[in-house]
Write an enzyme that holds these catalytic residues in place. Sequence first.
Site, PDB file in Angstrom:
ATOM      1  N   SER A 210      43.941  73.518  77.373  1.00 36.85           N
ATOM      2  CA  SER A 210      43.339  74.628  78.119  1.00 36.85           C
ATOM      3  C   SER A 210      43.276  75.914  77.300  1.00 36.85           C
ATOM      4  O   SER A 210      42.315  76.684  77.415  1.00 36.85           O
ATOM      5  CB  SER A 210      44.086  74.862  79.428  1.00 36.85           C
ATOM      6  OG  SER A 210      45.473  75.013  79.195  1.00 36.85           O
ATOM      7  N   HIS A 267      46.300  80.586  77.818  1.00 35.47           N
ATOM      8  CA  HIS A 267      44.942  80.862  78.280  1.00 35.47           C
ATOM      9  C   HIS A 267      44.440  82.205  77.755  1.00 35.47           C
ATOM     10  O   HIS A 267      43.332  82.301  77.211  1.00 35.47           O
ATOM     11  CB  HIS A 267      44.900  80.866  79.810  1.00 35.47           C
ATOM     12  CG  HIS A 267      45.167  79.537  80.413  1.00 35.47           C
ATOM     13  ND1 HIS A 267      45.297  79.341  81.774  1.00 35.47           N
ATOM     14  CD2 HIS A 267      45.345  78.316  79.852  1.00 35.47           C
ATOM     15  CE1 HIS A 267      45.526  78.069  82.022  1.00 35.47           C
ATOM     16  NE2 HIS A 267      45.564  77.429  80.864  1.00 35.47           N
TER      17      HIS A 267
END
Length: 290
Positions: A210, A267
Amino acid sequence: MSAVVVLRLPLSTDLSGFVGLLRRLKVPHRVSEEQGSQVLWVPDERLAHDIRDLYQRYPEGNAQVDPELMARHAPVRGPGFVQQLKASPATAAVLLACLVVAGLTLLGENLGNMRWLTFLDFQVQGEYLYFTPLADTLASGQWWRLFTPMLIHFGLLHLAMNALWYWELGRRIEALQGRINLLGLTLSFSLVSNVVQYLVSGPSLFGGLSGVLYGLLGHCWLYQWLAPNPIYRLPRGVLVMMLVWLGLCLSGLVSVLGFGEIANGAHVGGLLIGCATGLIGGLLARRKSR
């Protein structure tokens, strides 16, 4: 993915009639405005040749849509899955590595195998994990740990969602900038997102693509903004959805709803480094096109 320029005309040229003809023929196409010109794109070179010929004959789009014309300019079927794999070997290789690691680690259940790929080595004592300090990890030559957490996934849904997004974004970058650049960006985004996550959370278990995905998203976003091209042109809803999801994760709401702990540091770190590379790449591409 392999969009081809059919026509590049002044903005003063009225393309509405010809575009209407393409719609009646159900020909996939897109019109964009770039550097003071209007550009007509189609997804295939073979189709582009026919469309150029069609424009020479009917520039105002006043052709009658008869069956023969319809058959000749019918939409070209997109490449099959095997063809896409052959066209995107670097993207496929990263996803294959994730699948192999998922099998070896049983999606995070096999700690004995997983500890070789985590950011820090650890020992299991009862219900607790004891992590090796980062300085000792690097001093022992285990530099691969700075990158390999991107291959670890915790659960089938985690793997499936990350794999789908990497397949979508990775192929775009590989198509426009090449496999070497994709692999370089993937490793760079992995390094930065893993280090940021470690600085935020300290010694802990984290993994997944991610952070890399947010890097790829930021790269495509800024690159496309500075040097518009059809390959990096993402639907606006995709960008909004990813940024909204990031905001929800940062708020803590996602964890409260039972989705588990989210690697917010990875992230944010991935997105920031991706925006930086997209900014640099877009500026270079923009300068080259002038």
